[in-house]
Design an enzyme around this catalytic site. Sequence first.
Site, PDB file in Angstrom:
ATOM      1  N   GLU A  33      43.828  67.291  71.767  1.00 17.72           N
ATOM      2  CA  GLU A  33      43.195  66.431  72.450  1.00 17.72           C
ATOM      3  C   GLU A  33      43.558  66.107  73.893  1.00 17.72           C
ATOM      4  O   GLU A  33      42.652  65.987  74.777  1.00 17.72           O
ATOM      5  CB  GLU A  33      43.472  64.849  71.701  1.00 17.72           C
ATOM      6  CG  GLU A  33      42.852  64.954  70.510  1.00 17.72           C
ATOM      7  CD  GLU A  33      41.270  65.095  70.657  1.00 17.72           C
ATOM      8  OE1 GLU A  33      40.773  64.714  71.347  1.00 17.72           O
ATOM      9  OE2 GLU A  33      40.600  65.580  69.475  1.00 17.72           O
ATOM     10  N   TYR A 113      40.622  55.982  73.600  1.00 11.58           N
ATOM     11  CA  TYR A 113      40.208  57.269  72.849  1.00 11.58           C
ATOM     12  C   TYR A 113      41.032  58.222  72.134  1.00 11.58           C
ATOM     13  O   TYR A 113      40.863  58.637  70.821  1.00 11.58           O
ATOM     14  CB  TYR A 113      39.261  58.443  74.037  1.00 11.58           C
ATOM     15  CG  TYR A 113      39.240  59.747  73.498  1.00 11.58           C
ATOM     16  CD1 TYR A 113      38.088  59.805  72.535  1.00 11.58           C
ATOM     17  CD2 TYR A 113      40.091  60.745  73.689  1.00 11.58           C
ATOM     18  CE1 TYR A 113      37.860  61.098  71.811  1.00 11.58           C
ATOM     19  CE2 TYR A 113      40.078  61.956  72.935  1.00 11.58           C
ATOM     20  CZ  TYR A 113      38.782  62.293  72.155  1.00 11.58           C
ATOM     21  OH  TYR A 113      38.387  63.377  71.618  1.00 11.58           O
ATOM     22  N   ASP A 132      34.281  60.199  73.438  1.00 13.39           N
ATOM     23  CA  ASP A 132      34.280  60.972  74.469  1.00 13.39           C
ATOM     24  C   ASP A 132      33.072  61.073  75.218  1.00 13.39           C
ATOM     25  O   ASP A 132      32.057  60.388  74.874  1.00 13.39           O
ATOM     26  CB  ASP A 132      35.018  62.370  74.279  1.00 13.39           C
ATOM     27  CG  ASP A 132      34.133  63.449  73.755  1.00 13.39           C
ATOM     28  OD1 ASP A 132      33.186  62.855  73.009  1.00 13.39           O
ATOM     29  OD2 ASP A 132      34.378  64.275  73.680  1.00 13.39           O
ATOM     30  N   CYS A 185      22.750  68.541  72.077  1.00 18.58           N
ATOM     31  CA  CYS A 185      22.371  67.261  73.240  1.00 18.58           C
ATOM     32  C   CYS A 185      23.520  67.568  74.239  1.00 18.58           C
ATOM     33  O   CYS A 185      23.793  66.653  74.867  1.00 18.58           O
ATOM     34  CB  CYS A 185      22.864  65.905  72.319  1.00 18.58           C
ATOM     35  SG  CYS A 185      22.127  64.610  73.220  1.00 18.58           S
ATOM     36  N   CYS A 192      16.442  69.818  72.276  1.00 20.47           N
ATOM     37  CA  CYS A 192      15.889  68.720  71.238  1.00 20.47           C
ATOM     38  C   CYS A 192      15.274  69.486  69.975  1.00 20.47           C
ATOM     39  O   CYS A 192      15.234  68.843  68.851  1.00 20.47           O
ATOM     40  CB  CYS A 192      14.704  67.897  71.999  1.00 20.47           C
ATOM     41  SG  CYS A 192      15.393  66.633  73.226  1.00 20.47           S
ATOM     42  N   CYS A 195      17.611  69.676  67.170  1.00 23.52           N
ATOM     43  CA  CYS A 195      18.404  68.480  66.946  1.00 23.52           C
ATOM     44  C   CYS A 195      18.129  67.936  65.571  1.00 23.52           C
ATOM     45  O   CYS A 195      16.775  67.655  65.378  1.00 23.52           O
ATOM     46  CB  CYS A 195      18.365  67.535  68.082  1.00 23.52           C
ATOM     47  SG  CYS A 195      19.261  65.853  67.834  1.00 23.52           S
ATOM     48  N   CYS A 200      15.735  60.113  67.270  1.00 19.12           N
ATOM     49  CA  CYS A 200      16.266  59.705  68.602  1.00 19.12           C
ATOM     50  C   CYS A 200      15.404  58.964  69.518  1.00 19.12           C
ATOM     51  O   CYS A 200      14.269  59.419  69.703  1.00 19.12           O
ATOM     52  CB  CYS A 200      16.708  61.171  69.206  1.00 19.12           C
ATOM     53  SG  CYS A 200      17.326  61.081  70.837  1.00 19.12           S
TER      54      CYS A 200
END
Length: 285
Positions: A33, A113, A132, A185, A192, A195, A200
């Site tokens: 991370e 986070y 994030d 995305c 798109c 997706c 959306c």
Amino acid sequence: MWTDALAAWYEEHGRHDLPWRRTRDPWAVLVSEVMLQQTSVARVLPRYDSFLRRWPTPQHCAAASLDDVLREWTGLGYPRRAAALHGTAQTVTRQGWPRDEAGLRALPGIGAYTARALLAFAFDAQVPPPRDVNLGRVAARAALGVELHQATPRRLDTVLAASRPETVGAREHAFALFDLGATVCRARTPACPACPLTSCLSRPRLQDGAAPPRPPRRQAPWAGSMRQLRGAVLRAMVGDAPPHDLGELEAHVAAVPAAREPGAVAQALDGLRRDGLLGSDWPAG
């Protein structure tokens, strides 16, 4: 729910081979991370393995010098992350791992986070997805119909907290959102048609190929910046043959444009000392 089709998409298209997804060891999760903050997966992959081979536990890292950790970190940028990771290793070695968000956020360099990422990925806690840039962008577009910079953190956290189907664990749900944001995305070139989020709210405006609006620039370019000079000074100071005085240091970093400003190298050096990245016993000239 706007994420109903996400789990099936992740099962088929997710990045299941990433090494940090095959572990629940909190140290390995934390290293990944911290490395992935503002650094691409492609750059992190070889460095992650190298770091953990050298320091497989927080105890190993705590026993190392900060200079050694900074040398290993060279090229990943933002050396304060490495210093905070070293500090966390020392704290965890003494006190063990906290198991709640408040305790994790008390560790060096760990914010909301990273604390939630540790809870979800290492401790299997059922927490809201750690937000994030990728998660925030997906939530902003799909649930709110706006770009990331047009949504407040509170609105994003609210829609993300309500986005997980009951049949999906927090860990896998967050990974799915990460991957959708990173591979489909995307910030400038959303795909798109690929997706799975058919509801959306941004699909009508994005699928025609129009570029999303750019966010306002928040940080000056790297080239020619004090950040670039600080990085060059730090690499010189923790290298195998560090300069003996300020004049030698200035010669070492002379190729960096910001070093040509009078007093800039000394300023960078002082800033690194204040941030705890360098000791104070080096001669100042």
